[in-house]
Design an enzyme around this catalytic site. Structure first.
Site, short mmCIF file in Angstrom:
data_model
loop_
_atom_site.label_atom_id
_atom_site.label_comp_id
_atom_site.label_asym_id
_atom_site.label_seq_id
_atom_site.Cartn_x
_atom_site.Cartn_y
_atom_site.Cartn_z
N GLN A 189 -0.11 2.81 5.92
CA GLN A 189 0.40 3.84 6.82
C GLN A 189 0.69 5.12 6.04
OE1 GLN A 189 3.03 2.17 9.70
NE2 GLN A 189 4.27 4.01 9.81
N SER A 240 0.78 -2.41 2.09
CA SER A 240 1.66 -2.64 3.24
C SER A 240 0.84 -3.07 4.45
CB SER A 240 2.48 -1.39 3.50
OG SER A 240 3.40 -1.59 4.55
N LEU A 241 0.73 -2.22 5.45
CA LEU A 241 -0.08 -2.49 6.63
C LEU A 241 -1.48 -2.95 6.25
CD1 LEU A 241 -0.73 -2.15 9.71
CD2 LEU A 241 -1.25 0.24 9.17
N ARG A 275 3.80 -5.81 15.05
CA ARG A 275 4.52 -5.43 13.83
C ARG A 275 5.02 -4.00 13.91
NH1 ARG A 275 2.96 -3.05 8.70
NH2 ARG A 275 4.00 -4.01 6.90
N HIS A 294 10.03 -1.59 3.88
CA HIS A 294 10.02 -2.44 2.69
C HIS A 294 11.35 -2.45 1.94
CE1 HIS A 294 5.88 -3.37 3.38
NE2 HIS A 294 5.62 -2.07 3.51
N GLN A 305 7.17 -9.63 3.42
CA GLN A 305 6.57 -8.35 3.00
C GLN A 305 7.24 -7.15 3.63
OE1 GLN A 305 4.09 -6.20 5.06
NE2 GLN A 305 2.28 -6.17 3.76
#
Length: 312
Positions: A10, A88-89, A113, A197, A246
């Site tokens: 992202q 991440s994503l 999510r 995060h 995560q």
């Protein structure tokens, strides 16, 4: 040749992404046309008429649909990964590349999510800051020293000299000051909508944990390097548990990139949009060729570029 695929996270999204791919490649069209979401994914990705692409609940399914469609286009050209990871994503796209999800499931899961993360961030006066030119120990100590005014935690170890911290605004700003006092070169605020995060996203992790009980996770067919581990999962790890973890813990992107070299990849392909991960690779593994792919032109050029790579 062994290729590692890295998937963008992202922040790399922009209006227009994928429009040329949709026009040229039926495999890309199939993914976007088949996306099971409650908004016009193509309109948001291509023109963003309502200015919502940067809102996480829209960003996430748009980004993953883009990545999944591009993965399918490359596969038709015989370009497939021997290992995969994502920022991440992007980890969800890496799991798609490994065969854990089908295309529709991958997009649907990240749509959930995105909403869960947006809900968890509501009401939190948060900030994220990129700390440049400091090591992990210095940044961790700065966050600890700022904890008297709130939550501040390392949330991305991107590459040597680039670490992101996040949490409650006052604590993050104090940690940045302390980091600079102890040798950091710069601290740059990031335009984000939540303390991603960090432990403040535990509600999103809990929501994902419950949701994952309804999702089928297949066994990966290639190694996937997980953000919260900085490498492959261990014998006691499950993919749903790692994804739940995560969203609320630090991303070890530098470690994932180094693990690509340990797995013996000859080159790395960044599946965009954007080229941020290519920059991380160049700083982390300067001897490994990296190619960013975002447009139809990039797709057409990639086979010839890969032919020029010297490998064992």
């Amino acid at each position: 040749m062994k290729l590692g695929f890295l998937y963008a996270g992202q922040g790399a999204q922009h209006p227009g992404m994928g429009a040329d791919l949709y026009e040229k490649y039926p495999a890309f069209r199939a993914v976007l046309d088949g996306a099971d979401v409650d908004f016009d994914l193509k309109a948001v990705s291509f023109t963003d008429p309502d200015g919502i692409l940067n809102e996480t609940q829209y960003t996430q399914p748009c980004m993953v649909a883009f990545a999944v469609g591009l993965t399918d286009v490359l596969a038709e050209k015989g370009i497939v990964p021997a290992a995969a990871a994502g920022l991440s994503l992007g980890e969800y796209s890496a799991l798609y590349a490994a065969g854990v999800f089908d295309a529709k499931t991958a997009v649907k899961v990240v749509a959930f999510r995105g909403k869960a993360m947006a809900d968890a961030a509501k009401g939190v006066e948060s900030a994220m800051m990129a700390v440049l030119g400091a090591d992990r120990e210095t940044v961790a100590a700065a966050c600890k020293a700022a904890s008297d005014v709130g939550v501040a935690e390392p949330c991305n170890f991107n590459c040597p000299g680039q670490i992101v911290i996040g949490g409650e605004r006052a604590a993050v700003e104090k940690a940045a000051v302390i980091a600079k006092e102890n040798g950091a070169k710069r601290c740059m605020p990031l335009k984000v909508s939540g303390p991603f995060h960090t432990s403040l996203l535990k509600p999103a992790g809990d929501a994902l944990g419950a949701y994952f009980k309804t999702v089928e996770f297949k066994e990966p067919q290639i190694p996937v390097l997980h953000n919260c581990l900085g490498g492959e999962r261990g014998a006691g790890d499950t993919i749903p548990t790692l994804l739940e973890r995560q969203v609320q813990s630090c991303v070890y992107m530098e470690d994932c990139i180094r693990a690509m070299a340990t797995l013996g990849v000859d080159a790395i392909v960044e599946i965009g949009p954007g080229k941020a991960l290519s920059g991380f690779v160049k700083k982390t593994l300067p001897d490994v060729p990296v190619f960013a792919v975002e447009t139809a032109e990039d797709v057409e050029k990639l086979p010839e570029l890969l032919k020029e790579v010297k490998y064992e």
